[in-house]
Design a protein around this motif. Sequence first.
Motif, PDB file in Angstrom:
ATOM      1  N   ILE A   1       0.833  -1.196   0.000  1.00  0.00           N
ATOM      2  CA  ILE A   1       0.000   0.000   0.000  1.00  0.00           C
ATOM      3  C   ILE A   1       0.872   1.252   0.000  1.00  0.00           C
ATOM      4  O   ILE A   1       1.804   1.379   0.809  1.00  0.00           O
ATOM      5  N   GLY A   2       0.580   2.143  -0.918  1.00  0.00           N
ATOM      6  CA  GLY A   2       1.291   3.415  -0.937  1.00  0.00           C
ATOM      7  C   GLY A   2       0.965   4.225   0.303  1.00  0.00           C
ATOM      8  O   GLY A   2      -0.199   4.401   0.648  1.00  0.00           O
ATOM      9  N   GLN A   3       1.999   4.703   1.000  1.00  0.00           N
ATOM     10  CA  GLN A   3       1.784   5.410   2.257  1.00  0.00           C
ATOM     11  C   GLN A   3       0.950   6.670   2.062  1.00  0.00           C
ATOM     12  O   GLN A   3       0.185   7.086   2.908  1.00  0.00           O
ATOM     13  N   ASN A   4       1.092   7.300   0.932  1.00  0.00           N
ATOM     14  CA  ASN A   4       0.352   8.525   0.667  1.00  0.00           C
ATOM     15  C   ASN A   4      -1.130   8.284   0.423  1.00  0.00           C
ATOM     16  O   ASN A   4      -1.898   9.229   0.257  1.00  0.00           O
ATOM     17  N   THR A   5      -1.525   7.013   0.371  1.00  0.00           N
ATOM     18  CA  THR A   5      -2.945   6.711   0.111  1.00  0.00           C
ATOM     19  C   THR A   5      -3.717   6.365   1.373  1.00  0.00           C
ATOM     20  O   THR A   5      -4.917   6.130   1.309  1.00  0.00           O
ATOM     21  N   GLU A   6      -3.051   6.332   2.517  1.00  0.00           N
ATOM     22  CA  GLU A   6      -3.708   5.833   3.735  1.00  0.00           C
ATOM     23  C   GLU A   6      -4.849   6.720   4.199  1.00  0.00           C
ATOM     24  O   GLU A   6      -5.836   6.230   4.747  1.00  0.00           O
ATOM     25  N   ASN A   7      -4.742   8.027   4.007  1.00  0.00           N
ATOM     26  CA  ASN A   7      -5.749   8.941   4.545  1.00  0.00           C
ATOM     27  C   ASN A   7      -6.846   9.282   3.545  1.00  0.00           C
ATOM     28  O   ASN A   7      -7.682  10.144   3.819  1.00  0.00           O
ATOM     29  N   VAL A   8      -6.863   8.635   2.397  1.00  0.00           N
ATOM     30  CA  VAL A   8      -7.896   8.897   1.402  1.00  0.00           C
ATOM     31  C   VAL A   8      -9.236   8.356   1.921  1.00  0.00           C
ATOM     32  O   VAL A   8      -9.307   7.253   2.457  1.00  0.00           O
ATOM     33  N   SER A   9     -10.284   9.121   1.782  1.00  0.00           N
ATOM     34  CA  SER A   9     -11.624   8.709   2.224  1.00  0.00           C
ATOM     35  C   SER A   9     -12.322   7.923   1.131  1.00  0.00           C
ATOM     36  O   SER A   9     -12.372   8.359  -0.028  1.00  0.00           O
ATOM     37  N   ILE A  10     -12.840   6.778   1.502  1.00  0.00           N
ATOM     38  CA  ILE A  10     -13.583   5.934   0.569  1.00  0.00           C
ATOM     39  C   ILE A  10     -14.814   5.388   1.278  1.00  0.00           C
ATOM     40  O   ILE A  10     -14.866   5.358   2.514  1.00  0.00           O
ATOM     41  N   PRO A  11     -15.841   4.944   0.543  1.00  0.00           N
ATOM     42  CA  PRO A  11     -16.999   4.320   1.207  1.00  0.00           C
ATOM     43  C   PRO A  11     -16.580   3.036   1.935  1.00  0.00           C
ATOM     44  O   PRO A  11     -15.745   2.276   1.442  1.00  0.00           O
ATOM     45  N   ALA A  12     -17.150   2.814   3.125  1.00  0.00           N
ATOM     46  CA  ALA A  12     -16.816   1.612   3.897  1.00  0.00           C
ATOM     47  C   ALA A  12     -17.160   0.358   3.101  1.00  0.00           C
ATOM     48  O   ALA A  12     -18.136   0.317   2.351  1.00  0.00           O
ATOM     49  N   LEU A  13     -16.321  -0.686   3.264  1.00  0.00           N
ATOM     50  CA  LEU A  13     -16.513  -1.970   2.591  1.00  0.00           C
ATOM     51  C   LEU A  13     -16.491  -1.832   1.068  1.00  0.00           C
ATOM     52  O   LEU A  13     -17.288  -2.425   0.364  1.00  0.00           O
ATOM     53  N   SER A  14     -15.557  -1.021   0.580  1.00  0.00           N
ATOM     54  CA  SER A  14     -15.364  -0.931  -0.867  1.00  0.00           C
ATOM     55  C   SER A  14     -14.350  -1.951  -1.354  1.00  0.00           C
ATOM     56  O   SER A  14     -14.441  -2.439  -2.477  1.00  0.00           O
ATOM     57  N   LEU A  15     -13.361  -2.283  -0.505  1.00  0.00           N
ATOM     58  CA  LEU A  15     -12.294  -3.189  -0.909  1.00  0.00           C
ATOM     59  C   LEU A  15     -12.556  -4.624  -0.455  1.00  0.00           C
ATOM     60  O   LEU A  15     -12.240  -5.582  -1.152  1.00  0.00           O
ATOM     61  N   GLN A  16     -13.163  -4.793   0.728  1.00  0.00           N
ATOM     62  CA  GLN A  16     -13.355  -6.136   1.285  1.00  0.00           C
ATOM     63  C   GLN A  16     -14.181  -7.055   0.393  1.00  0.00           C
ATOM     64  O   GLN A  16     -13.837  -8.218   0.206  1.00  0.00           O
ATOM     65  N   PRO A  17     -15.290  -6.588  -0.235  1.00  0.00           N
ATOM     66  CA  PRO A  17     -16.040  -7.495  -1.119  1.00  0.00           C
ATOM     67  C   PRO A  17     -15.233  -7.973  -2.314  1.00  0.00           C
ATOM     68  O   PRO A  17     -15.474  -9.071  -2.824  1.00  0.00           O
ATOM     69  N   LEU A  18     -14.251  -7.160  -2.776  1.00  0.00           N
ATOM     70  CA  LEU A  18     -13.421  -7.601  -3.903  1.00  0.00           C
ATOM     71  C   LEU A  18     -12.539  -8.765  -3.483  1.00  0.00           C
ATOM     72  O   LEU A  18     -12.382  -9.745  -4.203  1.00  0.00           O
ATOM     73  N   VAL A  19     -11.958  -8.648  -2.270  1.00  0.00           N
ATOM     74  CA  VAL A  19     -11.118  -9.730  -1.755  1.00  0.00           C
ATOM     75  C   VAL A  19     -11.982 -10.968  -1.482  1.00  0.00           C
ATOM     76  O   VAL A  19     -11.585 -12.096  -1.775  1.00  0.00           O
ATOM     77  N   GLU A  20     -13.175 -10.750  -0.954  1.00  0.00           N
ATOM     78  CA  GLU A  20     -14.072 -11.879  -0.686  1.00  0.00           C
ATOM     79  C   GLU A  20     -14.455 -12.591  -1.983  1.00  0.00           C
ATOM     80  O   GLU A  20     -14.514 -13.820  -2.035  1.00  0.00           O
ATOM     81  N   ASN A  21     -14.714 -11.836  -3.026  1.00  0.00           N
ATOM     82  CA  ASN A  21     -15.060 -12.430  -4.310  1.00  0.00           C
ATOM     83  C   ASN A  21     -13.911 -13.274  -4.857  1.00  0.00           C
ATOM     84  O   ASN A  21     -14.105 -14.356  -5.414  1.00  0.00           O
ATOM     85  N   THR A  22     -12.667 -12.795  -4.662  1.00  0.00           N
ATOM     86  CA  THR A  22     -11.493 -13.539  -5.123  1.00  0.00           C
ATOM     87  C   THR A  22     -11.380 -14.879  -4.394  1.00  0.00           C
ATOM     88  O   THR A  22     -11.153 -15.927  -5.006  1.00  0.00           O
TER      89      THR A  22
END
Length: 606
Positions: free
Chosen positions: A475-496
């Motif tokens: 993970i790029g350190q400069n991306t840690e504080n970016v605001s995104i909708p909750a559970l945007s990434l977890q369903p992608l990992v779950e689908n994989t």
Amino acid sequence: MNKETMEKIHLNFKAKLVLMISLFNISLVLCVSFFNYLWHSRQLTRLTINQTQQIIEQTGSNIDNYIDELFRLTLSPYYNDEIMNKIAFIPASPEEALNKKRTIESFLASVMTLPRDEILRVYILTEADIYSYTRTPYQMEDYNVYKNSFWYMEALKANVPVFIPVHAEKAFGEKPTQIFSVARRLRSKDNNDIILGVIKVDADYTGIKSICDKVEFENDGALFVINKNEEMVYEKNDLPESGLWEKLTLPTDNGDFSCRINGEKYIGNVTTLQESELKIIALHSYRSLTSKARGNLSRTVFLAFICIVASIVIFILFIQRFLHPLYHIIRTMEIVQTGNLDVQVPLEQDDEIGYLASAFNTMTSSLKDVIHRNSLLMKQVYEVQYLHKVSQYDALCSQIKPHFLYNTLNTISLLIKCGESKDAILCIENLSCFLRGIMNADKEISFREELSIVSSYLNLQKIRYGDRLSYNLSIGQNTENVSIPALSLQPLVENTIKHCCETSSAPVSILVTSEWDGNNLSIQVLDNGPGIPEETLLKITESLTREETQDALTSSIGLINVHRRLRLHFGASSGLHIVSGSEGTTITLTIPQNISREEGIICTEH
């Protein structure tokens, strides 16, 4: 509409309102009182049943202890060497035989019989003679044929005392007396291989009666003790109904039971003593148990009806005052029907009726100004569209959350069933971390918090799949504080994991990366799985372009929900892009941003 008609409608409306409130209050009071009575009765009955069961079990334990004392009493000859020698002694003359008989019977009287009132007869039986001391005019029934008795032959063979169950014998008269007995084999203290005889103790039920007489129930009840032939040994009845025992049908198992006798319901408890085969039965009247609850029900209903009558009277007194502004509005509406839009309803109170009057005034003003009305209508249309967009966004969010919880709880269930408690505890801790992460955040959270949720999820799945699953978060350190909708990434990992680990036994590696692509944050989820079939990938891509989710593929609902959420939140430039081949699948999540960036990479491998 004339004044007479208005007064008629006015009265009908009040009558209906009063009737509706009265019926509602009465129904509510009756339902609450009835269910409260049922609950209280059941609680009281269950409490009494449990207490009674404990009492009769304790009584049974006391009776068992009492019988154990009789068993220990049969050991008394072993503590007197003179008596043991006398029993083993073979007399050579009638004088010696008489002296032996007097010594043994004197011991039986002084040591075993006199200290205990309930002991009726004590015997020491040998192959050659019988030594006894009795308090009754009758000897035991098998006095002359004791060698053929089952208890005598069993006692000679057994290393433990023999209990002779309750039986009826003549003791003090022609009427049989309920007697129970214990017998023990006597061995020589010098040589255990030598059997000297058998000691037998006959006792009545005064000892058991004294134990049962001490039993007191909180509510009036009945206590019965019966033998294995269902003959009455003890009875104590404080209930008004007599002759309960003759009409009672006993259950075969221990515990509580219910029955009806002469149309009356009774609650009972029964326990069986293993050693003596006695049954102890306690009986309570259900009517007596619930009498206090019925009294409380009557008082509650009476007081409630008094309160209802009082509230109806007060309501009738004030209803005219409260509804007066409503009638004023009706009269004003009649004026508006004639075409006069200059009238206004005075605002007399700040409540629902006052709000109705204010809305009526606003409506008449709006009718006077067409341009204002049109602008207000456009504003309302815009607000409706916005609320629709928000509700659609909330619906998509609610579809995603249960998707992960189902799989996690299933994994915990399997771990517990397999006895893997440590892994189950670890699963629960990760699930707690996951839930805490999404519950403490709003619908828009930082990328760092989303990574924490993903890490908890992957840890849970790694417990499930073991070495078959590995992952790397780059993970790029400069991306840690970016605001995104909750559970945007977890369903992608779950689908994989769903389409790689669940469909194949081959090891699966997942790589999550983030980087900047101009002003867009690009997050990628890569795997080394078999890839998505071309036909399925085409259907998923088509579903991503649709405006609604109803026709989405069931197996890809997580991906489509994430894509819809990003589109609703960030617009058409955001969303998912999927590339799949035989060497794996790459899902790219694009989020437009306009923030400063710093160099640095954070890597996490598992």
